[in-house]
Scaffold this active site. Structure first.
Site, PDB file in Angstrom:
ATOM      1  CE1 TYR A  56      -3.922   2.209   0.746  1.00  0.00           C
ATOM      2  CE2 TYR A  56      -2.521   3.189   2.432  1.00  0.00           C
ATOM      3  CZ  TYR A  56      -3.675   3.217   1.662  1.00  0.00           C
ATOM      4  OH  TYR A  56      -4.550   4.252   1.799  1.00  0.00           O
ATOM      5  CE  LYS A  97      -3.536   4.861  -1.649  1.00  0.00           C
ATOM      6  NZ  LYS A  97      -4.562   5.568  -2.396  1.00  0.00           N
TER       7      LYS A  97
END
Ligand code: NDP
Length: 248
Positions: free
Chosen positions: A155, A159
Site C-alpha cells: 500500500y 501511494k
C-alpha cells in the site's frame, strides 16, 4: 455553488472518502459521475443523494485497474454530461501483511487498484483536458506513501507511486492549463478504519496531534479546494490532511 457547469468523475464513490467527495461536488453544483466496482446499491445511493439535493449525477461501474474500463468511464462522463473538467482518482484498497507473509497477488492487486488505476484514468481524462486546455486531476494518496507504515509495503509503495506520478504529470501538462495535485489523508473514519482492531486504533490516536480521526467530509473539502479556481496556482502539491500526524 463553486462548480456550477463543471463535470467531475470520482472513482470509488460508492463509499467512504469517494462518496463524501462526490456529495461535496454535487452540493456545489457539479455534474458528478459516481464510479464503483461492486456495490451498485451504494453507488446508486450516492447518486440519489446528489439528485435529491437538486444536483446532477450518473453512476458508472468500471474496474479502474483495467485500462479499457477506465477509458470507458471517462468516455461515459463526456457522453453523459458533454465535458470533463475534474478527475478525482480515489479508488483504493488495502491488503495488509508483513512482507514475509505478503503474497505476490496481494502486492499486485494493490498496485493495479491504487497506482495503475491512477495512470489509466488520468491518461484517458488528460487526453480530453489537453484539447480543452484546462482541467484538474486530484489523486487521493495517503500519508503511508510519505512516511511508510509497517505491514503495508504494498500500500505504501502504491501511494508513494501516486505522489511521484502527481509531480511528473503536473510538470507535463502545466503549460496546457491543467493542474495535478494529491491529497494525503491520515486516519479517516471509513469502513477501512472501522476494520482496524480496537487496540491498534487506540495506539493510532496517540500519534495524531489533533487527537482524533478525520471525517471523509474533511478530505472532500480539501479535494474541492484543489479543484477550485482559488487553487489555480497550485500544482504538483501533496496536501496532507491528517490532524498533524505527518509533518514535513
Ligand atoms: P473504502 O474502502 O471506503 O471505499 C473504496 C472505494 O473504492 C469503494 O467505492 C470501492 O467500490 C472502490 N473501488 C475499489 N476497487 C475499485 C476498482 N478496482 N475500481 C473501481 N472502484 C474501486 O475506501 P476509503 O474511502 O477509506 O479510501 C478512499 C481512498 O482514500 C483510497 O485510495 C485510500 O487508499 C485513501 N485513503 C484512505 C484513508 C482512510 O483512513 N480511510 C487514509 C489514507 C488514504 P465498491 O464499493 O464497489 O467496492
Amino acid at each position: 455553488m463553486g462548480f456550477q457547469d463543471k463535470v467531475v468523475v470520482v472513482t470509488g464513490a460508492s463509499r467512504g472518502i469517494g462518496r463524501a467527495t462526490a456529495l461535496e461536488f454535487g452540493r456545489q453544483g457539479a455534474a458528478v459521475v459516481v464510479n464503483f466496482l461492486k456495490d451498485a446499491a451504494a453507488a446508486a445511493s450516492t447518486a440519489e443523494e446528489i439528485s435529491a439535493a437538486g444536483g446532477r449525477a450518473a453512476v458508472h461501474q468500471a474496474d479502474v485497474s483495467d485500462y479499457a474500463a477506465a477509458e470507458g468511464l471517462i468516455k461515459f462522463a463526456v457522453q453523459e454530461f458533454g465535458d470533463l473538467h475534474i478527475l478525482v482518482n480515489n479508488a483504493g484498497i488495502t491488503r495488509d501483511g508483513l512482507i514475509m507473509l505478503m503474497s505476490e497477488a496481494d502486492w499486485d492487486v494493490v498496485q493495479s487498484t491504487n497506482l495503475k488505476s491512477t495512470f489509466n484514468c488520468s491518461k484517458a481524462a488528460v487526453r480530453h483536458m489537453l484539447r480543452k486546455r484546462r482541467g484538474r486531476v486530484i489523486n487521493i494518496t495517503s500519508i503511508a506513501g510519505q512516511i511508510g507504515n509497517a505491514g503495508q509495503t504494498n500500500y505504501s509503495a502504491s501511494k508513494a507511486g501516486q505522489i511521484g506520478f502527481t509531480k511528473a504529470l503536473a510538470r507535463e501538462v502545466a503549460s496546457r492549463g491543467i493542474t495535478v495535485n494529491a491529497v494525503a489523508p491520515g486516519y479517516i473514519e471509513t469502513e477501512v478504519w472501522a476494520s482496524v482492531p480496537e487496540a491498534a486504533r487506540r495506539t493510532a490516536l496517540t500519534l495524531i496531534p489533533l487527537g482524533r480521526t478525520g471525517q471523509p467530509e474533511e478530505i472532500a473539502k480539501a479535494v474541492a479546494f484543489l479543484a477550485s479556481d482559488d487553487a489555480a496556482y497550485i500544482t504538483g502539491h501533496v496536501l496532507t490532511v491528517d490532524g498533524g500526524m505527518a509533518m514535513f
